[in-house]
Design a protein around this motif. Structure first.
Motif, PDB file in Angstrom:
ATOM      1  N   UNK A 371       0.833  -1.204   0.000  1.00  0.00           N
ATOM      2  CA  UNK A 371       0.000   0.000   0.000  1.00  0.00           C
ATOM      3  C   UNK A 371       0.866   1.252   0.000  1.00  0.00           C
ATOM      4  N   UNK A 374       2.016   4.386  -5.260  1.00  0.00           N
ATOM      5  CA  UNK A 374       1.027   4.737  -6.282  1.00  0.00           C
ATOM      6  C   UNK A 374       1.330   4.040  -7.608  1.00  0.00           C
ATOM      7  N   UNK A 396      -7.331  -6.782  -6.757  1.00  0.00           N
ATOM      8  CA  UNK A 396      -6.111  -6.103  -6.308  1.00  0.00           C
ATOM      9  C   UNK A 396      -6.242  -5.807  -4.818  1.00  0.00           C
ATOM     10  N   UNK A 398      -4.178  -4.198  -1.554  1.00  0.00           N
ATOM     11  CA  UNK A 398      -2.985  -3.488  -1.068  1.00  0.00           C
ATOM     12  C   UNK A 398      -2.864  -3.738   0.431  1.00  0.00           C
TER      13      UNK A 398
ATOM     14  N   UNK B 211      -6.623   4.713   3.098  1.00  0.00           N
ATOM     15  CA  UNK B 211      -6.287   4.387   1.715  1.00  0.00           C
ATOM     16  C   UNK B 211      -4.788   4.422   1.496  1.00  0.00           C
ATOM     17  N   UNK B 212      -4.122   5.370   2.145  1.00  0.00           N
ATOM     18  CA  UNK B 212      -2.667   5.479   2.010  1.00  0.00           C
ATOM     19  C   UNK B 212      -1.974   4.256   2.606  1.00  0.00           C
ATOM     20  N   UNK B 213      -2.630   3.629   3.563  1.00  0.00           N
ATOM     21  CA  UNK B 213      -2.028   2.467   4.215  1.00  0.00           C
ATOM     22  C   UNK B 213      -2.579   1.159   3.667  1.00  0.00           C
ATOM     23  N   UNK B 214      -3.473   1.261   2.715  1.00  0.00           N
ATOM     24  CA  UNK B 214      -3.967   0.041   2.085  1.00  0.00           C
ATOM     25  C   UNK B 214      -5.215  -0.515   2.702  1.00  0.00           C
ATOM     26  N   UNK B 219      -8.484  -0.196  -5.253  1.00  0.00           N
ATOM     27  CA  UNK B 219      -8.681  -0.070  -6.695  1.00  0.00           C
ATOM     28  C   UNK B 219      -9.469  -1.257  -7.222  1.00  0.00           C
ATOM     29  N   UNK B 229      -6.825  11.557  -2.626  1.00  0.00           N
ATOM     30  CA  UNK B 229      -5.374  11.300  -2.649  1.00  0.00           C
ATOM     31  C   UNK B 229      -4.677  12.075  -3.757  1.00  0.00           C
TER      32      UNK B 229
END
Lengths: 538, 268
Positions: A371, A374, A396, A398, B211-214, B219, B229
């Motif tokens: 994660x 990008x 997918x 992350x 979201x930044x950490x998954x 997606x 983001x």
């Protein structure tokens, strides 16, 4: 009035910085150590590169080993011994003289079994660590326990410590020495007054007096400071930032071409992994893997994700690795019909937009990646759409990096993984752990007691052959064949080699990009700020 | 209703309506990549431009709004419900119950809940559909985000429990249940509503941070969180101001909620 005084003060500060002849750039994190033998991460590695003196340096542009503290070296016929003639009249930064005892001392330290670092590990072979025989004050032999082809490159990451200096590892032989470290703020290096190297005109190197490396994790702030002229360079840029900067300062960006790094995906082929048996049978099929490879548009990945600053990959070795690259291999072109033909040979059928195996299972798998990256998230989304076109549903996922590493190294609870390999070494010997079936980094099926497939047995044999042959051309032939097998069997599906991108201030001279680490910084001793090189130090 | 309030209600209806019927309104599927049009500027074809993979930003904003506008309030409802229960019990009953409730709130505030979320995400089956993953994420956010609101509600409940009208009601023989339902809860409504509205943007932003950490919406599913983001890169925003559209919509929606809530509070 106050404003004028402030402006004047700012100008004086700026003028002072210029007077100081100081190079400034950012490190992503504080160096964890200043002991050159314990370096494990990039920040410490950069400090080591700028301060350490080594016997042999791999030239970052020609990729050939060049003499540094050794004026010459000779390898014995059996490949176990390298005899060095050392440079005379060299002194450490505190004035302590350098001689063969220092080389012996450094290798005694490196042989310490308690020392865990990549530099130490690379010198440890199965039969043990090398030892040094001092033949004279300026002559030393490094004796390896077994033939060590390509061992010259190892000396690039082994700075020679002083056996006598009271400053211990802070006495250095490189162009700079440590002046100050404020944790979380900066690392300041100053020129080593005793550095031995001079330029062609006889001017003592380095040209720049001090290097200030500011600790800055935020890449946006780093870019902003570079734009304002507060930084001299950015050693590593991603493609998006590179494009933005190129639009504003076309002369400020540098593209070193494809780096040694590769982005790739692989399927979990571990027999004991906790995934459905029918999925394991897909993942163990070379045709299935080949089909996936052909269904991915590498050109699109390069163009969209890396803005054209990457090259489609065919195998583990980047074209920038001039000697080891197998130019006969061409990356799979995007060809969904060919992918479907391969899948049909394996019993898969595309019905109503869904690919089903011979027992009717819909083809669906999850792809994990780390994660926050990008580029990988975008690549994952593009692969997802590409595979959907041949009826494969890919989820997918992350994960934070720790969870991801846990899954791929211990739990093995995953189906496919997208990651990158950061490569700093040109020689394939550094990848033994990846290619040998017994290796822990043989990610698709690690730690095998004996090779489970004929082609893995072939790779084992060829890797052993290249690791013991002394003739570079024989080694190359063996490793070319390894690359060929990897290309045909696709245990790793290589996607792209991203370019080594950076930024350089117009005020900085002699900066030349290199695809090899540490990219722009590789010839920092020859950097100069301003029009003329100072005549000081002649 | 003032003109502003009418306009706010209209905007909210329009945004909710558009997000609920995004399947009909959106010109493109949210995950369709038109790779020759990456980073396209707004045009008749792409009203808000295209993203870095060539996906229509307007369509993604509509689909993302559906996820965020349905799930962030749902998470806020869970959080405020839990806060009302724990804070209300503590405030009304006092004594050991109050100490227990506040100890639980302190514990939840001091817990590194981010790591708990990471652990839960890491433990989820990898083939969990994205929608299920999103539901789990918001449910977790809701069930972990009650502690701050519980403290506020507890203070208000404590004040109400010792207010003159409550004492008088109890003196008149009103049962505890009736006291709670008739006298206390209506007076707590405003505080709970405030906590609810405050929580919605917090949960949207929490999802963006995750979201930044998954752990956020993965997606290709869009959400306000992962659309925000794009604002990480200041220079890109300066060159492509249409990237601010998700932030503008978030501010607009939260602002409209706030205007309507203010009215509700004043009139109550």
């Amino acid at each position: 009035m106050k404003r004028r005084a402030f402006l004047l003060a700012s100008l004086l500060v700026q003028a002072g910085a210029q007077e100081k002849n100081e190079l400034r750039f950012c490190l992503r994190a504080d160096p964890k150590t200043f002991d050159p033998l314990k370096v494990e991460e990039e920040s410490s590695g950069i400090v080591r590169y700028l301060t350490g003196g080594v016997l042999i340096r791999v030239h970052r542009q020609t990729q050939n080993p060049i003499a540094e503290l050794a004026t010459s070296w000779k390898r014995s016929a059996d490949g176990r011994r390298i005899s060095f003639a050392l440079r005379r009249g060299v002194h450490y930064s505190d004035g302590t003289p350098f001689d063969a005892e220092d080389v012996a001392y450094t290798f005694r330290m490196l042989a310490d079994p308690n020392l865990r670092s990549p530099a130490a590990d690379s010198f440890r072979f199965a039969q043990g660590a090398p030892r040094v025989e001092v033949k004279g004050r300026y002559e030393a032999d490094v004796v390896f326990p077994a033939p060590a082809p390509g061992a010259e490159r190892l000396f690039d990451s082994a700075p020679i410590l002083s056996s006598r200096s009271p400053k211990r590892e802070l006495a250095v032989l490189g162009p700079y020495e440590l002046a100050e470290h404020k944790p979380g703020v900066h690392v300041l290096l100053r020129r080593n007054p005793h550095y031995w190297k001079k330029d062609e005109a006889g001017v003592r190197l380095p040209y720049v007096d001090t290097i200030r490396m500011e600790i800055q994790q935020n890449r946006e702030l780093e870019m902003m400071r570079f734009r304002r002229g507060q930084l001299s360079l950015i050693s590593s840029l991603d493609a998006e930032m590179y494009e933005q900067l190129a639009a504003q300062m076309p002369s400020g960006v540098v593209d070193g071409g494809p780096s040694l790094d590769a982005e790739f995906l692989w399927f979990n082929q571990i027999p004991g992994a906790g995934i459905d048996e029918y999925k394991k049978s897909w993942f163990r099929s070379a045709r299935f893997r080949q089909a996936v490879s052909r269904a991915i548009s590498r050109d699109d990945l390069c163009r969209v994700v890396y803005k054209g600053r990457a090259q489609p990959a065919a195998g583990p070795v980047s074209p920038s690795n001039r000697f080891w690259y197998n130019a006969a291999l061409k990356p799979h072109s995007y060809d969904p019909p060919a992918a479907l033909r391969l899948l049909a040979e394996e019993g898969f059928q595309l019905r109503d937009g869904v690919l089903r195996d011979r027992t009717g299972n819909a083809t669906e798998f999850s792809l994990i990646t780390n994660a926050g990256n990008r580029a990988r998230e975008r690549m994952g989304a593009m692969i997802q759409q590409d595979l959907a076109k041949i009826g494969i549903k890919m989820n997918l996922v992350t994960l934070d990096f720790r969870s991801l590493i846990e899954r791929i190294t211990r739990g093995f609870q995953y189906e496919a993984c997208l990651l990158g390999l950061v490569n700093t070494d040109l020689d394939p010997n550094s990848q033994m752990n990846v290619w040998l079936s017994s290796g822990s980094s043989h990610q698709w099926n690690p730690n095998q007691k004996r090779p489970e497939t004929a082609w893995e047995a072939d790779i084992d044999r060829l890797m052993d052959a290249q690791a013991t042959a002394l003739d570079p051309n024989k080694r190359k032939t063996s490793f070319d064949r390894v690359q060929q097998i990897v290309f045909e069997q696709a245990p790793f599906i290589y996607l792209v080699h991203k370019n080594a991108l950076g930024a350089v201030s117009p005020a900085l001279r002699n900066a030349r990009a290199s695809a090899l680490w540490p990219q722009i910084l590789w010839n920092a001793e020859r950097f100069s700020l301003g029009p003329e090189v100072s005549s000081r130090g002649r | 209703m003032t003109l502003f309030e009418k306009a706010s209600a209209g905007v909210l209806c329009a945004v909710f309506g558009a997000s609920l019927f995004c399947g009909w309104i959106a010109p493109y599927p949210y995950d369709l990549q038109i790779r020759d049009m990456t980073n396209a500027a707004p045009s008749a074809r792409f009203w808000l431009g295209a993203d870095e993979l060539g996906r229509d930003r307007f369509s993604r904003l509509l689909y993302g709004s559906r996820i965020s506008l349905l799930l962030a309030p749902a998470a806020a409802l869970i959080a405020v419900g839990a806060a009302a229960l724990i804070g209300g019990v503590g405030g009304l009953l006092g004594g050991v119950w109050d100490r227990l409730a506040m100890a639980a709130a302190d514990l939840f505030l001091s817990l590194p809940w981010l790591f708990l979320l990471l652990m839960v995400r890491a433990a989820l089956p990898l083939n969990t559909p994205p929608v299920a993953s999103v539901l789990v994420t918001f449910a977790l956010l809701g069930s972990l985000g009650w502690a701050g609101a519980a403290r506020v509600i507890r203070v208000r409940a404590r004040t109400l429990a010792t207010a003159d009208f409550a004492i008088q009601a109890r003196a008149c023989g009103t049962s505890r249940w009736r006291l709670l339902m008739v006298h206390v809860l209506p007076n707590l409504k405003a505080v709970m509503a405030a906590q609810f509205w405050i929580s919605i943007p917090l949960f949207v932003l929490a999802e963006a941070n995750l979201g930044l950490l998954g752990l956020g919406v993965s997606e290709p599913l869009p959400s306000w969180g992962n659309l925000l983001r794009d604002l990480e890169n200041f220079h890109r925003v300066r060159d492509q101001p249409w990237l601010l559209a998700p932030a503008a919509l978030l501010i607009l929606v939260v602002g409209c909620f706030q205007l309507l809530y203010d009215r509700g509070e004043v009139s109550s």
